[in-house]
Design an enzyme around this catalytic site. Sequence first.
Site, PDB file in Angstrom:
ATOM      1  CG  HIS A   8     -49.024   6.083   3.460  1.00 29.10           C
ATOM      2  ND1 HIS A   8     -49.789   5.086   2.871  1.00 29.10           N
ATOM      3  CD2 HIS A   8     -47.757   5.618   3.488  1.00 29.10           C
ATOM      4  CE1 HIS A   8     -49.000   4.063   2.572  1.00 29.10           C
ATOM      5  NE2 HIS A   8     -47.770   4.365   2.941  1.00 29.10           N
ATOM      6  CB  CYS A  64     -49.442   6.381  -4.642  1.00 30.06           C
ATOM      7  SG  CYS A  64     -48.837   5.762  -6.215  1.00 30.06           S
ATOM      8  N   GLY A  67     -46.544   6.964  -7.958  1.00 27.46           N
ATOM      9  CA  GLY A  67     -47.567   7.121  -8.993  1.00 27.46           C
ATOM     10  C   GLY A  67     -47.851   5.813  -9.722  1.00 27.46           C
ATOM     11  N   GLY A  69     -48.520   2.568  -8.552  1.00 32.42           N
ATOM     12  CA  GLY A  69     -49.652   1.774  -8.066  1.00 32.42           C
ATOM     13  C   GLY A  69     -50.986   2.395  -8.433  1.00 32.42           C
ATOM     14  CG  HIS A  97     -50.211  13.133 -28.564  1.00 33.37           C
ATOM     15  ND1 HIS A  97     -49.029  12.629 -29.047  1.00 33.37           N
ATOM     16  CD2 HIS A  97     -50.369  14.359 -29.127  1.00 33.37           C
ATOM     17  CE1 HIS A  97     -48.473  13.515 -29.882  1.00 33.37           C
ATOM     18  NE2 HIS A  97     -49.264  14.586 -29.935  1.00 33.37           N
ATOM     19  CG  ASN A  98     -51.857   9.773 -24.255  1.00 33.28           C
ATOM     20  OD1 ASN A  98     -50.871  10.413 -23.877  1.00 33.28           O
ATOM     21  ND2 ASN A  98     -51.752   8.803 -25.147  1.00 33.28           N
ATOM     22  NE  ARG A 131     -50.630  11.838 -35.364  1.00 33.26           N
ATOM     23  CZ  ARG A 131     -50.408  13.139 -35.092  1.00 33.26           C
ATOM     24  NH1 ARG A 131     -51.273  14.064 -35.500  1.00 33.26           N
ATOM     25  NH2 ARG A 131     -49.347  13.511 -34.396  1.00 33.26           N
TER      26      ARG A 131
HETATM   27  C1  RB5 Z   1     -46.573   3.059  -0.310  1.00 29.63           C
HETATM   28  O1  RB5 Z   1     -45.472   2.849   0.508  1.00 29.63           O
HETATM   29  C2  RB5 Z   1     -46.170   2.989  -1.770  1.00 29.63           C
HETATM   30  O2  RB5 Z   1     -45.969   1.671  -2.139  1.00 29.63           O
HETATM   31  C3  RB5 Z   1     -47.214   3.643  -2.645  1.00 29.63           C
HETATM   32  O3  RB5 Z   1     -47.371   4.974  -2.254  1.00 29.63           O
HETATM   33  C4  RB5 Z   1     -46.958   3.686  -4.127  1.00 29.63           C
HETATM   34  O4  RB5 Z   1     -45.695   4.225  -4.402  1.00 29.63           O
HETATM   35  C5  RB5 Z   1     -47.247   2.455  -4.881  1.00 29.63           C
HETATM   36  O5  RB5 Z   1     -47.097   2.383  -6.097  1.00 29.63           O
END
Ligand code: RB5
Length: 151
Positions: A8, A64, A67, A69, A97-98, A131
């Site tokens: 969300h 998210c 980013g 999580g 690079h990655n 490399r």
């Molecule tokens: C959700 O509230 C939040 O924790 C999620 O979107 C994210 O930021 C987690 O890393």
Amino acid sequence: MIIIASDHGGLELKETVKQALQDRGVEVRDLGTMNSDSVDYPDFGAKVAGALARGEADRGILICGTGIGMSIVANKFPGVRAALISDEFTAQMSKEHNNANVIVMGGRVLNSEQACRMVNVWLDTSFEGGRHQKRLDKIAQIEENVRAGRV
Ligand code: RB5
């Protein structure tokens, strides 16, 4: 084809990025979330990273709130190199690079113009190899060691 998902916290940016990709002529497979109800980012990160690990797609995008999580989740999957990118430079490096096959962005961190520019940079950049390939081979070896219990 690019596979995309968000929770969300990333929904609004996911919709914007999806539209920008389609405008660019890229086929997009959207694995959700589809509304603003609160959901758990591991469920959606696993959908995209799992699809890549099974070879169903070559590239993915996860969004998210921050980013963070989604990055943690995606990098649990073998063969997935998920990069949390914050600007056009990190977008470029993530590929050069990655050889990141997943980019991760924070919907509560980036504005939509920035994010779309970063996605374009990632798509337009090539992996340098050399490399950097040696280092990716080491990551693959670490994955194999962990899988085999040699940690
Ligand atoms: C959700 O509230 C939040 O924790 C999620 O979107 C994210 O930021 C987690 O890393």
